[in-house]
Design a protein around this motif. Sequence first.
Motif, PDB file in Angstrom:
ATOM      1  N   UNK A  13      16.207  19.417  35.486  1.00  0.00           N
ATOM      2  CA  UNK A  13      15.462  18.271  36.022  1.00  0.00           C
ATOM      3  C   UNK A  13      14.276  18.613  36.916  1.00  0.00           C
ATOM      4  N   UNK A  14      14.115  19.877  37.324  1.00  0.00           N
ATOM      5  CA  UNK A  14      13.036  20.230  38.250  1.00  0.00           C
ATOM      6  C   UNK A  14      13.048  19.329  39.472  1.00  0.00           C
ATOM      7  N   UNK A  15      14.174  19.307  40.161  1.00  0.00           N
ATOM      8  CA  UNK A  15      14.291  18.490  41.362  1.00  0.00           C
ATOM      9  C   UNK A  15      13.255  18.900  42.397  1.00  0.00           C
ATOM     10  N   UNK A  65      25.603   6.560  32.214  1.00  0.00           N
ATOM     11  CA  UNK A  65      24.888   6.911  33.434  1.00  0.00           C
ATOM     12  C   UNK A  65      25.362   6.043  34.596  1.00  0.00           C
ATOM     13  N   UNK A  66      25.522   4.749  34.323  1.00  0.00           N
ATOM     14  CA  UNK A  66      26.005   3.846  35.365  1.00  0.00           C
ATOM     15  C   UNK A  66      27.389   4.271  35.841  1.00  0.00           C
ATOM     16  N   UNK A  67      28.202   4.719  34.886  1.00  0.00           N
ATOM     17  CA  UNK A  67      29.543   5.187  35.243  1.00  0.00           C
ATOM     18  C   UNK A  67      29.483   6.359  36.205  1.00  0.00           C
ATOM     19  N   UNK A  92      18.873   9.536  37.552  1.00  0.00           N
ATOM     20  CA  UNK A  92      18.302   8.860  36.390  1.00  0.00           C
ATOM     21  C   UNK A  92      17.167   9.668  35.766  1.00  0.00           C
ATOM     22  N   UNK A  93      16.302  10.226  36.619  1.00  0.00           N
ATOM     23  CA  UNK A  93      15.102  10.913  36.123  1.00  0.00           C
ATOM     24  C   UNK A  93      15.400  12.031  35.120  1.00  0.00           C
ATOM     25  N   UNK A  94      16.457  12.844  35.330  1.00  0.00           N
ATOM     26  CA  UNK A  94      16.662  13.970  34.401  1.00  0.00           C
ATOM     27  C   UNK A  94      17.083  13.584  32.985  1.00  0.00           C
ATOM     28  N   UNK A  95      17.420  12.332  32.747  1.00  0.00           N
ATOM     29  CA  UNK A  95      17.909  11.937  31.418  1.00  0.00           C
ATOM     30  C   UNK A  95      19.034  12.858  30.953  1.00  0.00           C
ATOM     31  N   UNK A  96      20.079  12.919  31.762  1.00  0.00           N
ATOM     32  CA  UNK A  96      21.225  13.749  31.411  1.00  0.00           C
ATOM     33  C   UNK A  96      21.831  13.312  30.080  1.00  0.00           C
ATOM     34  N   UNK A  97      22.336  14.296  29.336  1.00  0.00           N
ATOM     35  CA  UNK A  97      23.015  13.979  28.082  1.00  0.00           C
ATOM     36  C   UNK A  97      24.438  13.499  28.385  1.00  0.00           C
ATOM     37  N   UNK A  98      25.094  12.995  27.349  1.00  0.00           N
ATOM     38  CA  UNK A  98      26.475  12.532  27.506  1.00  0.00           C
ATOM     39  C   UNK A  98      27.366  13.667  28.017  1.00  0.00           C
TER      40      UNK A  98
END
Lengths: 246, 246
Positions: free
Chosen positions: A223-225, B186-188, B221-227
């Motif tokens: 993410x490049x925090x 993500x909300x979880x 939210x910004x990193x768009x983490x995968x499942x």
Amino acid sequence: MAWNMLSPTIILVRPQLGENIGMVARAMWNFGLRELRLVSPRDGWPNPAAGPPAAGADVVLDEAQVFETVKSAVADCAILYATTIRQRDMLKEVVTARRMVEETSPVLAQGQKVGLMFGPERSGLETDDVALAHKILTVPVNPAFGSLNLSQAVILCAYEWFQSQTDAPPCELHGDYEGPATHDALEGLIAHIDNDLSQGDYYFPEHRADAMRRTLRGIFTRPQFTTQEVRTLRGIIKALSGNRKS
Amino acid sequence: MAWNMLSPTIILVRPQLGENIGMVARAMWNFGLRELRLVSPRDGWPNPAAGPPAAGADVVLDEAQVFETVKSAVADCAILYATTIRQRDMLKEVVTARRMVEETSPVLAQGQKVGLMFGPERSGLETDDVALAHKILTVPVNPAFGSLNLSQAVILCAYEWFQSQTDAPPCELHGDYEGPATHDALEGLIAHIDNDLSQGDYYFPEHRADAMRRTLRGIFTRPQFTTQEVRTLRGIIKALSGNRKS
């Protein structure tokens, strides 16, 4: 040309031949890159074999810094790219040299360091080196003949950077962007989480621990925090681990 | 890659070192250029010294054609560029490698030959050679250090040509990318962290709690983490909160 400090830093990881280091220096200076870092060069440093192929780019060789570990060499980099042509089983963004130049321009403009890591001539970067990087930097080549000479790989990056200095419109970011945290700050965060997790039974079973650590590193590196985000995350980790005896 | 015949022809005029011819072959083949012409190479041809630096680009060396004069080597070229960094007292258009690629693409598409001439390592092209060319091809370099190695000059032209041929996306993802997690997932994750933090004294002082929650949401939210990453993160949160009573 007055040297532009706001240019990428070339990091050669365990380079083998002094001749290649010299050719890299020449390639860098052809396009105005000056900052060279060497991580445990095989034949030591300084290496007289580097001189002639540098063909006069002495300033790059004279100012080259030597580090024992990759981690120490990249500690002050805000964004770090690993160059590799092999596929890696890691979730990392892969960008071209041209794209790298575009996206690092706001980072450099703030005086932060952009590191480009190149592996040893024969084998390329090791997986653990690649894991440290935010992104993978690649140059699309003839799929039937992908073996780029080290100095050729470097010159293409340097060339793209120099092009961006002479032509391209500046690129900017919306919002109050402070740029990514330094690699050191990121390492601090990862070590913090790792330490707290090590005190419980997270790393289980034992033989999976290394892979789990790589996954963790990947999740927090991609993410490049920003520095502020790293600070907040450390606060969160601290709060979560809060009631535990540590 | 199937070789694309519609690519520029590299013409080395009186090249000196076999090593450099080999490195040029490697540089060409890295980016899919195959047609090499040699005008009276100093040490004759074939030259065994060219083999090792070619590093496997044998097809280029094997098919290289030798000419006695520049005129015969360029006879079938529809458009001819002379590479030089020195100023010449000649009225000729000067173009960059990138521009050359753009303007020759329709010429190549018609099956016509585009010739790029490079002079001897030490001295570059002679004025009479340059005079044969339609245009001058130049690569903007550090004005304080303009001496490009022969194979480096060639690779930059080959690279630019190859870039124009590939619609490669400027960036993609390495690894098994499954795309970002659903918003629900993500909300979880965010609710999980928020819940655990709420049980300690993280959200303090009270009037800052909303802003702190927004910051936390932004960070995750910004990193768009995968499942899979979300799943791992939840495991980490659980482990960190582990010894707490919840």
